[in-house]
Enzyme design. Structure first.
Site, short mmCIF file in Angstrom:
data_model
loop_
_atom_site.label_atom_id
_atom_site.label_comp_id
_atom_site.label_asym_id
_atom_site.label_seq_id
_atom_site.Cartn_x
_atom_site.Cartn_y
_atom_site.Cartn_z
CB THR A 96 -0.93 0.01 1.23
OG1 THR A 96 -1.73 -1.17 1.21
CG2 THR A 96 -1.85 1.22 1.18
CE LYS A 171 -5.29 -2.11 1.10
NZ LYS A 171 -3.95 -2.71 1.18
CE LYS A 246 2.05 1.78 4.71
NZ LYS A 246 1.69 0.95 3.52
#
Length: 318
Positions: A96, A171, A246
């Site tokens: 990611t 995502k 994050k």
């Protein structure tokens, strides 16, 4: 069967690589952590010492790395993937990252005559173990179809999301929704507790009602309700606060770039930051339930357990 390089054999990469081996592929793995490499070797992954060794004659390469800066370094470094990948290989990043890093991978690959597909995943460690991950693929249609064949043994769903960067865009938006769901589930679980409801009974109500979510079914933050939930293991991480922060931060960053207002995502980000400030970055992200508790305590979370583990003597060997 294919020869596949797999760079990054952590909590996600290790079981994913193992499923590729079980499907009959030859998998060469690289990880800086000896314990992670050993665990992958136990699943049949051939551990090698460098990216170059992993890529020699490979048909495909997958990366599973913690942060955007790691992806850029592993792909673009002097001894990185772009320097050693065969022109015939399809390169896939399951990490990611921000949209800009993913597009950088696409552009840099194209400049070198290489094939890259962004291939982020959803489903967590449970999905990685159960080979039921959702893969979100972005790239040229022919390249995406090649990637689809490679990732199939690890996947429950493989979705072509569009052109370069579309997979990672999907995502980021999806994970942002997850962290908002975690916040809602956490508050609901604690309110139900304080109202005296049996936690399993309330969970069963929510699961078949309008409060349902993937987070509720998979990560409910009360012990003895959902088998694989971190609440059963003193909130040891299935998806750490640090990694959640994050990912949520990348989604908020994307909102800043696009001008989309994300007040709920910003609140989720602030709660993750609060846990990190308290020293809980390594714990599971569902520990945000602690912030809903009136006194800051949380059933299933025992600070004394962590303290005892930290104080335990480290065995030595002659």
């Amino acid at each position: 069967m294919a020869t596949i390089a797999f760079i990054g054999l952590g909590h996600m990469g290790e079981p994913m690589a193992g499923h590729l081996v079980a499907a009959g592929h030859t998998v060469r793995g690289v990880d800086l952590n000896p314990a992670a490499a050993a665990a992958a070797a136990a699943r049949g992954v051939e551990i090698v010492g460098s990216v170059a060794e992993a890529l020699a004659g490979a048909d495909a390469c997958l990366t599973s790395l913690p942060k955007p800066e790691h992806v850029r370094a592993v792909y673009g470094g002097d001894d990185g993937i772009f320097a050693h990948a065969p022109a015939s290989a399809v390169l896939m990043d399951t990490s990611t990252v921000d949209v800009e890093t993913s597009r950088w991978c696409h552009d840099a690959a194209t400049e070198r005559g290489l094939t890259f597909v962004d291939a982020p995943i959803s489903g967590g460690t449970a999905g990685a173990e159960a080979h039921s991950l959702t893969f979100m693929l972005g790239g040229r249609p022919d390249d995406v179809e090649r990637a689809r064949q490679i990732v199939a043994p690890m996947a429950g769903n493989v979705i072509a999301c569009g052109d370069a960067g579309a997979g990672i865009a999907a995502k980021l938006a999806n994970n942002m929704m997850l962290f908002i769901s975690v916040m809602a589930m956490s508050e609901g679980s604690q309110l139900a507790e304080r109202l005296g409801l049996d936690p399993r009974v309330f969970w069963e109500v929510a699961r078949v009602s309008s409060g349902d979510s993937w987070a509720l079914r998979t990560w409910y933050p009360v012990p003895d309700v959902v088998e694989r939930a971190a609440a059963n293991n003193n909130f040891e991480p299935t998806f750490s606060v640090d990694l959640a922060r994050k990912d949520c931060g990348l989604a908020v960053q994307a909102g800043d770039v696009t001008g989309v207002h994300l007040p709920a995502a910003r609140l989720a980000l602030a709660q993750l930051d609060e846990l990190i400030a308290e020293g809980y970055g390594g714990k599971d992200c569902t520990l945000v339930a602690k912030l809903a508790s009136p006194d800051g305590t949380l059933r299933g979370f025992d600070l004394a357990v962590d303290a005892a583990a930290s104080a335990a003597p480290v065995p030595t060997h002659a």
